[in-house]
Write a protein that holds these residues in place. Sequence first.
Motif, PDB file in Angstrom:
ATOM      1  N   THR A  33       0.826  -1.187   0.000  1.00 48.36           N
ATOM      2  CA  THR A  33       0.000   0.000   0.000  1.00 48.36           C
ATOM      3  C   THR A  33       0.868   1.248   0.000  1.00 48.36           C
ATOM      4  O   THR A  33       1.815   1.354   0.750  1.00 48.36           O
ATOM      5  CB  THR A  33      -0.904   0.021   1.249  1.00 48.36           C
ATOM      6  N   SER A  34       0.552   2.174  -0.866  1.00 51.26           N
ATOM      7  CA  SER A  34       1.220   3.479  -0.828  1.00 51.26           C
ATOM      8  C   SER A  34       0.136   4.532  -0.676  1.00 51.26           C
ATOM      9  O   SER A  34      -0.761   4.635  -1.501  1.00 51.26           O
ATOM     10  CB  SER A  34       2.070   3.707  -2.075  1.00 51.26           C
ATOM     11  N   TYR A  35       0.203   5.290   0.390  1.00 56.30           N
ATOM     12  CA  TYR A  35      -0.821   6.260   0.714  1.00 56.30           C
ATOM     13  C   TYR A  35      -0.615   7.555  -0.056  1.00 56.30           C
ATOM     14  O   TYR A  35       0.494   7.922  -0.393  1.00 56.30           O
ATOM     15  CB  TYR A  35      -0.831   6.516   2.218  1.00 56.30           C
ATOM     16  N   PHE A  36      -1.692   8.278  -0.304  1.00 51.51           N
ATOM     17  CA  PHE A  36      -1.655   9.516  -1.063  1.00 51.51           C
ATOM     18  C   PHE A  36      -1.605  10.699  -0.102  1.00 51.51           C
ATOM     19  O   PHE A  36      -2.406  10.791   0.823  1.00 51.51           O
ATOM     20  CB  PHE A  36      -2.897   9.611  -1.947  1.00 51.51           C
ATOM     21  N   TYR A  37      -0.665  11.606  -0.334  1.00 52.15           N
ATOM     22  CA  TYR A  37      -0.504  12.788   0.498  1.00 52.15           C
ATOM     23  C   TYR A  37      -0.352  14.026  -0.363  1.00 52.15           C
ATOM     24  O   TYR A  37       0.226  13.979  -1.444  1.00 52.15           O
ATOM     25  CB  TYR A  37       0.755  12.682   1.368  1.00 52.15           C
ATOM     26  N   LEU A  42       1.541  16.399   4.698  1.00 50.83           N
ATOM     27  CA  LEU A  42       2.830  15.961   5.230  1.00 50.83           C
ATOM     28  C   LEU A  42       3.326  16.883   6.328  1.00 50.83           C
ATOM     29  O   LEU A  42       4.040  16.452   7.235  1.00 50.83           O
ATOM     30  CB  LEU A  42       3.859  15.873   4.109  1.00 50.83           C
ATOM     31  N   ALA A  43       2.964  18.172   6.269  1.00 50.33           N
ATOM     32  CA  ALA A  43       3.342  19.104   7.328  1.00 50.33           C
ATOM     33  C   ALA A  43       2.607  18.775   8.622  1.00 50.33           C
ATOM     34  O   ALA A  43       3.161  18.896   9.706  1.00 50.33           O
ATOM     35  CB  ALA A  43       3.060  20.537   6.899  1.00 50.33           C
ATOM     36  N   GLU A  44       1.358  18.338   8.488  1.00 50.52           N
ATOM     37  CA  GLU A  44       0.552  17.987   9.655  1.00 50.52           C
ATOM     38  C   GLU A  44       0.916  16.613  10.212  1.00 50.52           C
ATOM     39  O   GLU A  44       0.906  16.411  11.416  1.00 50.52           O
ATOM     40  CB  GLU A  44      -0.928  17.988   9.291  1.00 50.52           C
ATOM     41  N   LYS A  45       1.194  15.670   9.316  1.00 47.90           N
ATOM     42  CA  LYS A  45       1.451  14.293   9.722  1.00 47.90           C
ATOM     43  C   LYS A  45       2.631  13.751   8.923  1.00 47.90           C
ATOM     44  O   LYS A  45       2.452  13.121   7.885  1.00 47.90           O
ATOM     45  CB  LYS A  45       0.200  13.442   9.463  1.00 47.90           C
ATOM     46  N   PRO A  46       3.872  14.013   9.386  1.00 46.59           N
ATOM     47  CA  PRO A  46       5.050  13.565   8.633  1.00 46.59           C
ATOM     48  C   PRO A  46       5.122  12.039   8.540  1.00 46.59           C
ATOM     49  O   PRO A  46       4.609  11.327   9.407  1.00 46.59           O
ATOM     50  CB  PRO A  46       6.224  14.103   9.445  1.00 46.59           C
ATOM     51  N   VAL A  47       5.745  11.561   7.478  1.00 51.75           N
ATOM     52  CA  VAL A  47       5.958  10.126   7.307  1.00 51.75           C
ATOM     53  C   VAL A  47       7.426   9.814   7.565  1.00 51.75           C
ATOM     54  O   VAL A  47       8.297  10.676   7.451  1.00 51.75           O
ATOM     55  CB  VAL A  47       5.557   9.644   5.896  1.00 51.75           C
ATOM     56  N   ILE A  80      -0.201  25.689  -0.310  1.00 52.06           N
ATOM     57  CA  ILE A  80      -0.084  25.916   1.127  1.00 52.06           C
ATOM     58  C   ILE A  80       1.334  25.564   1.571  1.00 52.06           C
ATOM     59  O   ILE A  80       2.011  26.364   2.206  1.00 52.06           O
ATOM     60  CB  ILE A  80      -1.121  25.076   1.904  1.00 52.06           C
ATOM     61  N   LYS A  81       1.790  24.381   1.223  1.00 47.17           N
ATOM     62  CA  LYS A  81       3.141  23.905   1.543  1.00 47.17           C
ATOM     63  C   LYS A  81       3.814  23.419   0.271  1.00 47.17           C
ATOM     64  O   LYS A  81       3.161  23.181  -0.740  1.00 47.17           O
ATOM     65  CB  LYS A  81       3.096  22.755   2.564  1.00 47.17           C
ATOM     66  N   VAL A  82       5.146  23.242   0.362  1.00 43.43           N
ATOM     67  CA  VAL A  82       5.943  22.815  -0.789  1.00 43.43           C
ATOM     68  C   VAL A  82       6.828  21.655  -0.359  1.00 43.43           C
ATOM     69  O   VAL A  82       7.375  21.666   0.746  1.00 43.43           O
ATOM     70  CB  VAL A  82       6.829  23.976  -1.300  1.00 43.43           C
ATOM     71  N   VAL A  83       6.989  20.664  -1.234  1.00 42.74           N
ATOM     72  CA  VAL A  83       7.883  19.533  -0.990  1.00 42.74           C
ATOM     73  C   VAL A  83       8.849  19.431  -2.165  1.00 42.74           C
ATOM     74  O   VAL A  83       8.431  19.413  -3.324  1.00 42.74           O
ATOM     75  CB  VAL A  83       7.095  18.209  -0.838  1.00 42.74           C
ATOM     76  N   LYS A  84      10.147  19.368  -1.853  1.00 44.24           N
ATOM     77  CA  LYS A  84      11.179  19.214  -2.883  1.00 44.24           C
ATOM     78  C   LYS A  84      11.211  17.753  -3.326  1.00 44.24           C
ATOM     79  O   LYS A  84      11.193  16.833  -2.498  1.00 44.24           O
ATOM     80  CB  LYS A  84      12.539  19.627  -2.335  1.00 44.24           C
ATOM     81  N   VAL A  85      11.279  17.543  -4.644  1.00 37.85           N
ATOM     82  CA  VAL A  85      11.277  16.198  -5.224  1.00 37.85           C
ATOM     83  C   VAL A  85      12.503  16.037  -6.112  1.00 37.85           C
ATOM     84  O   VAL A  85      12.859  16.943  -6.855  1.00 37.85           O
ATOM     85  CB  VAL A  85      10.000  15.965  -6.070  1.00 37.85           C
ATOM     86  N   VAL A  86      13.138  14.867  -6.022  1.00 33.56           N
ATOM     87  CA  VAL A  86      14.238  14.494  -6.906  1.00 33.56           C
ATOM     88  C   VAL A  86      13.790  13.260  -7.675  1.00 33.56           C
ATOM     89  O   VAL A  86      13.279  12.306  -7.083  1.00 33.56           O
ATOM     90  CB  VAL A  86      15.526  14.187  -6.102  1.00 33.56           C
ATOM     91  N   TYR A  87      13.984  13.299  -8.996  1.00 35.26           N
ATOM     92  CA  TYR A  87      13.579  12.175  -9.845  1.00 35.26           C
ATOM     93  C   TYR A  87      14.676  11.917 -10.855  1.00 35.26           C
ATOM     94  O   TYR A  87      15.217  12.844 -11.456  1.00 35.26           O
ATOM     95  CB  TYR A  87      12.263  12.510 -10.560  1.00 35.26           C
ATOM     96  N   ASN A  88      15.011  10.654 -11.047  1.00 37.03           N
ATOM     97  CA  ASN A  88      16.007  10.271 -12.030  1.00 37.03           C
ATOM     98  C   ASN A  88      15.331   9.360 -13.045  1.00 37.03           C
ATOM     99  O   ASN A  88      15.075   8.194 -12.773  1.00 37.03           O
ATOM    100  CB  ASN A  88      17.193   9.574 -11.374  1.00 37.03           C
ATOM    101  N   GLY A  89      15.008   9.917 -14.189  1.00 33.20           N
ATOM    102  CA  GLY A  89      14.327   9.161 -15.230  1.00 33.20           C
ATOM    103  C   GLY A  89      13.717  10.112 -16.244  1.00 33.20           C
ATOM    104  O   GLY A  89      13.882  11.331 -16.155  1.00 33.20           O
ATOM    105  N   LEU A  90      13.014   9.547 -17.173  1.00 34.03           N
ATOM    106  CA  LEU A  90      12.369  10.355 -18.210  1.00 34.03           C
ATOM    107  C   LEU A  90      11.030  10.847 -17.696  1.00 34.03           C
ATOM    108  O   LEU A  90      10.213  10.060 -17.218  1.00 34.03           O
ATOM    109  CB  LEU A  90      12.182   9.541 -19.484  1.00 34.03           C
TER     110      LEU A  90
END
Length: 148
Positions: A33-37, A42-47, A80-90
Amino acid sequence: MTRKQKRLAVIAGALVFLGSATGLTFYALGQRTSYFYMPADLAEKPVEPGQRIRLGGLVEKGSIQRGQGTEVEFAVTDQIKVVKVVYNGLLPDLFREEQGVVTEGTFDARGVFVADSVLAKHDENYMPKEVADSLKEKGVWQHTGDGS
């Protein structure tokens, strides 16, 4: 052992087998299972780092930075909030700033989301339902077309 006792033993054995198979199936599905956030969620409930999740929102304007090869850094926001993402791929052809996106992956120890898949909207009238619903709920996105 009488005939009735043998029959009950076979039924009991079958029930134990079916119960075990059902339990193992639910356990295996729970592990995948992968939950949707959204970023504000994530600011309210960090993983925990390493926990697999799906992160959705809008690609923040001016945040896309291309690195060596296929490495890309960008930010996902829900206004409201921002999350930095790193992705390696097309990246998908329709990936661009201020468009809906769903990424799947894990957070590293630094708090950066390391995505292993990126899904983008497919036309001007569509945004992934989970993203659109969450943004509408927060009052930061209104749909103007007929598509979703």
